[in-house]
Design a protein around this motif. Structure first.
Motif, PDB file in Angstrom:
ATOM      1  N   GLU A  70      32.683   6.556  54.851  1.00  0.00           N
ATOM      2  CA  GLU A  70      32.007   7.176  53.707  1.00  0.00           C
ATOM      3  C   GLU A  70      31.837   6.212  52.541  1.00  0.00           C
ATOM      4  O   GLU A  70      30.987   6.424  51.677  1.00  0.00           O
ATOM      5  CB  GLU A  70      32.790   8.405  53.219  1.00  0.00           C
ATOM      6  N   GLY A  71      32.681   5.184  52.490  1.00  0.00           N
ATOM      7  CA  GLY A  71      32.591   4.222  51.403  1.00  0.00           C
ATOM      8  C   GLY A  71      33.119   4.780  50.094  1.00  0.00           C
ATOM      9  O   GLY A  71      33.921   5.712  50.074  1.00  0.00           O
ATOM     10  N   ILE A  72      32.653   4.210  48.986  1.00  0.00           N
ATOM     11  CA  ILE A  72      33.156   4.585  47.663  1.00  0.00           C
ATOM     12  C   ILE A  72      32.004   4.959  46.744  1.00  0.00           C
ATOM     13  O   ILE A  72      30.886   4.465  46.865  1.00  0.00           O
ATOM     14  CB  ILE A  72      33.962   3.429  47.028  1.00  0.00           C
ATOM     15  N   ASP A  73      32.301   5.858  45.812  1.00  0.00           N
ATOM     16  CA  ASP A  73      31.370   6.229  44.754  1.00  0.00           C
ATOM     17  C   ASP A  73      31.567   5.218  43.620  1.00  0.00           C
ATOM     18  O   ASP A  73      32.608   5.210  42.951  1.00  0.00           O
ATOM     19  CB  ASP A  73      31.684   7.659  44.289  1.00  0.00           C
ATOM     20  N   VAL A  95      27.260  -4.892  53.436  1.00  0.00           N
ATOM     21  CA  VAL A  95      27.435  -3.589  52.791  1.00  0.00           C
ATOM     22  C   VAL A  95      26.101  -2.862  52.715  1.00  0.00           C
ATOM     23  O   VAL A  95      25.023  -3.478  52.820  1.00  0.00           O
ATOM     24  CB  VAL A  95      28.033  -3.716  51.355  1.00  0.00           C
ATOM     25  N   ARG A  96      26.205  -1.557  52.517  1.00  0.00           N
ATOM     26  CA  ARG A  96      25.055  -0.723  52.193  1.00  0.00           C
ATOM     27  C   ARG A  96      25.279  -0.159  50.797  1.00  0.00           C
ATOM     28  O   ARG A  96      26.411   0.202  50.445  1.00  0.00           O
ATOM     29  CB  ARG A  96      24.910   0.432  53.190  1.00  0.00           C
ATOM     30  N   PHE A  97      24.199  -0.051  50.008  1.00  0.00           N
ATOM     31  CA  PHE A  97      24.315   0.505  48.665  1.00  0.00           C
ATOM     32  C   PHE A  97      23.038   1.252  48.335  1.00  0.00           C
ATOM     33  O   PHE A  97      21.942   0.683  48.382  1.00  0.00           O
ATOM     34  CB  PHE A  97      24.559  -0.611  47.645  1.00  0.00           C
ATOM     35  N   ASP A  98      23.186   2.557  48.025  1.00  0.00           N
ATOM     36  CA  ASP A  98      22.017   3.381  47.724  1.00  0.00           C
ATOM     37  C   ASP A  98      21.883   3.651  46.231  1.00  0.00           C
ATOM     38  O   ASP A  98      21.144   4.554  45.817  1.00  0.00           O
ATOM     39  CB  ASP A  98      22.084   4.694  48.509  1.00  0.00           C
ATOM     40  N   GLY A  99      22.608   2.888  45.433  1.00  0.00           N
ATOM     41  CA  GLY A  99      22.602   3.099  43.999  1.00  0.00           C
ATOM     42  C   GLY A  99      23.776   3.922  43.521  1.00  0.00           C
ATOM     43  O   GLY A  99      24.084   3.938  42.327  1.00  0.00           O
ATOM     44  N   ALA A 100      24.450   4.608  44.452  1.00  0.00           N
ATOM     45  CA  ALA A 100      25.618   5.420  44.099  1.00  0.00           C
ATOM     46  C   ALA A 100      26.796   5.114  45.022  1.00  0.00           C
ATOM     47  O   ALA A 100      27.893   4.794  44.572  1.00  0.00           O
ATOM     48  CB  ALA A 100      25.268   6.903  44.165  1.00  0.00           C
ATOM     49  N   THR A 101      26.553   5.191  46.342  1.00  0.00           N
ATOM     50  CA  THR A 101      27.617   4.996  47.318  1.00  0.00           C
ATOM     51  C   THR A 101      27.545   3.603  47.929  1.00  0.00           C
ATOM     52  O   THR A 101      26.475   3.157  48.355  1.00  0.00           O
ATOM     53  CB  THR A 101      27.522   6.042  48.446  1.00  0.00           C
ATOM     54  N   LEU A 102      28.684   2.945  47.955  1.00  0.00           N
ATOM     55  CA  LEU A 102      28.802   1.618  48.552  1.00  0.00           C
ATOM     56  C   LEU A 102      29.673   1.720  49.792  1.00  0.00           C
ATOM     57  O   LEU A 102      30.790   2.251  49.733  1.00  0.00           O
ATOM     58  CB  LEU A 102      29.441   0.649  47.554  1.00  0.00           C
ATOM     59  N   SER A 103      29.176   1.243  50.926  1.00  0.00           N
ATOM     60  CA  SER A 103      29.948   1.306  52.166  1.00  0.00           C
ATOM     61  C   SER A 103      29.768   0.016  52.952  1.00  0.00           C
ATOM     62  O   SER A 103      28.770  -0.699  52.792  1.00  0.00           O
ATOM     63  CB  SER A 103      29.526   2.506  53.018  1.00  0.00           C
ATOM     64  N   LEU A 104      30.741  -0.277  53.794  1.00  0.00           N
ATOM     65  CA  LEU A 104      30.683  -1.469  54.623  1.00  0.00           C
ATOM     66  C   LEU A 104      29.866  -1.203  55.880  1.00  0.00           C
ATOM     67  O   LEU A 104      29.903  -0.107  56.442  1.00  0.00           O
ATOM     68  CB  LEU A 104      32.090  -1.906  55.031  1.00  0.00           C
ATOM     69  N   THR A 105      29.138  -2.203  56.330  1.00  0.00           N
ATOM     70  CA  THR A 105      28.495  -2.170  57.640  1.00  0.00           C
ATOM     71  C   THR A 105      29.538  -2.590  58.682  1.00  0.00           C
ATOM     72  O   THR A 105      30.619  -3.085  58.327  1.00  0.00           O
ATOM     73  CB  THR A 105      27.319  -3.147  57.695  1.00  0.00           C
ATOM     74  N   PRO A 106      29.245  -2.424  59.981  1.00  0.00           N
ATOM     75  CA  PRO A 106      30.184  -2.926  60.990  1.00  0.00           C
ATOM     76  C   PRO A 106      30.509  -4.411  60.804  1.00  0.00           C
ATOM     77  O   PRO A 106      31.660  -4.824  60.979  1.00  0.00           O
ATOM     78  CB  PRO A 106      29.441  -2.663  62.305  1.00  0.00           C
ATOM     79  N   ILE A 162      27.312  -7.071  44.742  1.00  0.00           N
ATOM     80  CA  ILE A 162      26.864  -6.047  45.684  1.00  0.00           C
ATOM     81  C   ILE A 162      25.552  -6.489  46.327  1.00  0.00           C
ATOM     82  O   ILE A 162      25.383  -6.400  47.552  1.00  0.00           O
ATOM     83  CB  ILE A 162      26.693  -4.687  44.979  1.00  0.00           C
ATOM     84  N   GLU A 163      24.609  -6.959  45.508  1.00  0.00           N
ATOM     85  CA  GLU A 163      23.311  -7.399  46.032  1.00  0.00           C
ATOM     86  C   GLU A 163      23.467  -8.557  47.022  1.00  0.00           C
ATOM     87  O   GLU A 163      22.783  -8.609  48.051  1.00  0.00           O
ATOM     88  CB  GLU A 163      22.400  -7.810  44.880  1.00  0.00           C
ATOM     89  N   ALA A 164      24.391  -9.457  46.725  1.00  0.00           N
ATOM     90  CA  ALA A 164      24.616 -10.592  47.632  1.00  0.00           C
ATOM     91  C   ALA A 164      25.185 -10.106  48.963  1.00  0.00           C
ATOM     92  O   ALA A 164      24.787 -10.581  50.037  1.00  0.00           O
ATOM     93  CB  ALA A 164      25.566 -11.599  46.984  1.00  0.00           C
ATOM     94  N   PHE A 165      26.087  -9.126  48.907  1.00  0.00           N
ATOM     95  CA  PHE A 165      26.689  -8.600  50.133  1.00  0.00           C
ATOM     96  C   PHE A 165      25.668  -7.792  50.937  1.00  0.00           C
ATOM     97  O   PHE A 165      25.687  -7.814  52.175  1.00  0.00           O
ATOM     98  CB  PHE A 165      27.906  -7.742  49.806  1.00  0.00           C
ATOM     99  N   VAL A 166      24.779  -7.076  50.241  1.00  0.00           N
ATOM    100  CA  VAL A 166      23.701  -6.363  50.933  1.00  0.00           C
ATOM    101  C   VAL A 166      22.806  -7.359  51.670  1.00  0.00           C
ATOM    102  O   VAL A 166      22.429  -7.157  52.833  1.00  0.00           O
ATOM    103  CB  VAL A 166      22.874  -5.521  49.942  1.00  0.00           C
ATOM    104  N   ALA A 167      22.467  -8.456  50.996  1.00  0.00           N
ATOM    105  CA  ALA A 167      21.602  -9.474  51.599  1.00  0.00           C
ATOM    106  C   ALA A 167      22.238 -10.106  52.831  1.00  0.00           C
ATOM    107  O   ALA A 167      21.544 -10.457  53.792  1.00  0.00           O
ATOM    108  CB  ALA A 167      21.278 -10.558  50.565  1.00  0.00           C
ATOM    109  N   GLU A 168      23.564 -10.204  52.839  1.00  0.00           N
ATOM    110  CA  GLU A 168      24.276 -10.768  53.989  1.00  0.00           C
ATOM    111  C   GLU A 168      24.408  -9.758  55.130  1.00  0.00           C
ATOM    112  O   GLU A 168      24.805 -10.121  56.238  1.00  0.00           O
ATOM    113  CB  GLU A 168      25.672 -11.233  53.563  1.00  0.00           C
ATOM    114  N   GLY A 169      24.110  -8.478  54.825  1.00  0.00           N
ATOM    115  CA  GLY A 169      24.265  -7.445  55.844  1.00  0.00           C
ATOM    116  C   GLY A 169      25.675  -6.905  55.967  1.00  0.00           C
ATOM    117  O   GLY A 169      26.026  -6.295  56.978  1.00  0.00           O
TER     118      GLY A 169
END
Length: 390
Positions: free
Chosen positions: A335-338, A364-375, A355-362
């Motif tokens: 579920e990740g974190i709020d 984490v996921r971030f929808d503007g509210a919830t941050l969660s790790l990818t596999p 967060i943006e750098a981690f999203v670019a690396e694949g």
């Protein structure tokens, strides 16, 4: 700040953890607070734990009934059904136990084979967590276990006849273990039919027998890259089998089989820790406290009798401490974190550039509210957490 408006506390779950510290045999990798059972009488410690549960009630007047109870250790399956029933009665008397609450008992395979499982069920247990650790006799001998693969299979089969909700633990990434060996063993584990698997890479702690063997050069741990290969294989096999990960090391056949007690830890809920060495997190009046009970059973019992508490130490957690815990634990779960919850707690922004750098690396996921790790991010959970923590 009132307790119900705090971004932590019993609104995120309320549990009781009971630590039973005795084991018939202490494993060489174990870093928990454990002692040899020998021929000790259980009665003094059982009385102290029951009293410790009762003592917590006046400290926590705003808490309702318990969502979960978890008997861990050590080896709580050494306890008799009547002894477990007595501790649950003390918990119910003090706080109440909600209808349908998850009540878990950790167990060793040999104990399952000789246990009165119907008696455990009647006592209130509705979930078993069985420490299988391996289905290979040579690995079990290496890990210092007192059962063999045949006994492990029989124990899981016997448990599933009584308890639909069974979890089995395995330790992999053992020295020299190959990808093919682990893939075959994991397939055998899945074939047992348990709806929950806890799959842990072997961690060698300095003060354990394995840790001392490493220091002497007698044991060489698996290299991190090889461990990562096994972890990725684990995710692939379990997902195809219908038991995907819902946390870094935990897999379930569906939401109904996920550990509700562990989710209290991951999501910032409250739990009381009783028994020697038990840790707890409790929230009262908008403040959060960390507790750790005296480790030695004799000292724990003496504290309960003399001081009215088994706590050896209790400390206030400050907002930054709480926020760091919420990130470290919450990112482990699917579920990740709020992020706003973390920022409200710490009064510090979570760095968006990272967060943006981690999203670019694949990672984490971030929808503007919830941050969660990818596999892929789960492999780097600790490093990502350290970069995001305030």
């Amino acid at each position: 700040m009132g307790e119900q408006s705090a971004p932590f506390g019993p609104q995120y779950g309320f549990g009781l953890y009971v630590h039973w510290p005795y084991c018939s045999k202490i494993c060489p990798y174990c870093d928990f607070n454990v002692y040899a059972a020998k021929t000790r009488s259980a009665e003094p410690l059982l009385k102290a734990i029951a009293e410790d549960i009762r003592i917590h009630r006046p400290r926590m007047p705003e808490h309702g009934a318990l969502d979960t109870v978890y008997f861990g250790g050590g080896t709580p399956s050494l306890l008799k059904p009547g002894e477990i029933a007595g501790l649950l009665a003390a918990a119910d008397e003090a706080f109440g136990i909600k209808p349908g609450a998850e009540i878990t008992l950790e167990a060793n395979p040999n104990d399952i084979l000789r246990a009165d499982l119907r008696g455990l069920e009647a006592a209130g247990v509705n979930r078993l967590s069985i420490g299988v650790q391996s289905l290979r006799d040579n690995a079990l001998a290496f890990l210092g276990r007192d059962h063999d693969a045949v006994s492990a299979r029989a124990a899981v089969e016997r448990a599933l006849h009584v308890f639909p909700n069974v979890s089995i633990d395995f330790i992999y990434a053992r020295p020299s273990q190959s990808i093919d060996e682990w893939g075959d063993e994991l397939g055998d584990a899945l074939a047992l039919g348990a709806p929950h698997l806890s799959l842990y890479e072997l961690t060698i702690e300095q003060r354990t027998a394995f840790g001392k063997a490493v220091a002497r050069g007698e044991l060489i741990p698996m290299e991190p890259d090889a461990q990562a290969d096994l972890y990725e294989l684990t995710q692939s096999i379990t997902t195809r089998a219908g038991l995907p990960a819902y946390e870094v090391s935990n897999h379930a056949a569906g939401p109904e089989f996920r550990s509700r007690h562990n989710q209290i830890y991951w999501h910032g809920g409250d739990w009381i820790g009783v028994g020697p060495g038990a840790h707890g997190r409790v929230s009262v009046g908008g403040k959060r406290y960390a507790s750790e009970a005296e480790k030695r059973p004799e000292a724990y019992i003496a504290n309960v009798v003399a001081l009215g508490s088994g706590w050896g130490e209790a400390s206030t957690l400050y907002p930054l401490d709480i926020a760091r815990e919420l990130i470290a634990m919450g990112l482990r779960a699917i579920e990740g974190i709020d992020v706003q919850r973390i920022e409200a707690m710490s009064n510090t922004p979570v760095p968006r550039d990272r967060i943006e750098a981690f999203v670019a690396e694949g990672w984490v996921r971030f929808d503007g509210a919830t941050l969660s790790l990818t596999p892929a991010g789960w492999l780097l959970a600790d490093a990502i957490t350290s970069q995001l923590a305030p």
